[in-house]
Design an enzyme around this catalytic site. Structure first.
Site, PDB file in Angstrom:
ATOM      1  N   GLY A  20       0.824  -1.196   0.000  1.00 20.19           N
ATOM      2  CA  GLY A  20       0.000   0.000   0.000  1.00 20.19           C
ATOM      3  C   GLY A  20       0.861   1.250   0.000  1.00 20.19           C
ATOM      4  O   GLY A  20       2.025   1.220  -0.417  1.00 20.19           O
ATOM      5  N   CYS A  21       0.296   2.346   0.450  1.00 22.78           N
ATOM      6  CA  CYS A  21       1.014   3.622   0.479  1.00 22.78           C
ATOM      7  C   CYS A  21       2.338   3.478   1.224  1.00 22.78           C
ATOM      8  O   CYS A  21       2.373   3.031   2.369  1.00 22.78           O
ATOM      9  CB  CYS A  21       0.146   4.690   1.137  1.00 22.78           C
TER      10      CYS A  21
END
Length: 211
Positions: A53-54
């Site tokens: 993810g981020c």
């Protein structure tokens, strides 16, 4: 009947809060990192690169683990060289947001860092973590050797066993040999140190299923 299916790390440490988990692993908040070039020259240095993810939140978790010498946000596994954040977000380059972790394998093992990786994100959601959606947010482990490939594969298999009784909870994490790492723009590095008012979407996760 409701059951909880937890990642291996959470199963070991669920009775402890996050602060105590990091104390067990060896919390090093506030410790100055070595530069990447210096970290790579350390006698027991090894590199792990993952996407979860981020990359802001991913890096923040790994920064806190004792034995981690250097972390960097970047891009990998795409089709172009030295992409920009804007290009990656366009989904035209197929890069993943990743974090490169250089660590002392005498202080923390590759397998232990994979435990942190599994526990910080949901590996069953394809191309999405929390509010972030897109192929750049895919879950991945990118290996530097045959030995790392074997360890990563075994770790995934073990994590899948923790979800064995969950409907539709198949891990979608890709495991591939690492291609070139492209370091992200400076403002992405140690983002939460620079922006303490911002919060991460990465949390230690309890996976729940109802039957």
């Amino acid at each position: 009947k409701k059951k909880m299916f937890l990642s291996k790390t959470i199963l070991r440490n669920y009775s402890r809060n996050l602060k105590n988990f990091y104390t067990k692993m060896g919390q090093q908040s506030g410790k100055t990192q070595l530069k990447a070039e210096e970290a790579l020259k350390q006698p027991n240095s090894e590199t792990l690169t993952v996407g979860a993810g981020c990359f802001w939140g991913v890096e923040a978790h790994f920064q806190k683990v004792n034995g981690v010498l250097n972390t960097a946000c970047g891009y990998a596994m795409g089709t172009t060289k030295n992409p920009t954040y804007k290009e990656v977000c366009s989904k035209a380059t197929n890069h993943a947001e990743v974090v490169r972790v250089i660590f002392d394998n005498k202080q923390v093992s590759y397998e232990e860092l994979l435990d942190v990786f599994w526990a910080m994100h949901d590996p069953t959601t394809l191309n999405r973590q929390g509010p972030d959606s897109g192929t750049q947010y895919r879950s991945g482990i990118y290996t530097y050797s045959d030995e790392q490939m074997k360890k990563a594969t075994a770790s995934l298999e073990e994590e899948q066993k923790n979800l064995a009784n969950c409907e539709n909870d198949k891990i979608v994490t890709e495991i591939k040999p690492m291609k070139e790492f492209w370091e992200a723009e400076e403002y992405h590095q140690q983002f939460f140190d620079k922006n303490p008012h911002r919060s991460s979407c990465h949390r230690w996760r309890r996976r729940k299923k109802s039957f």
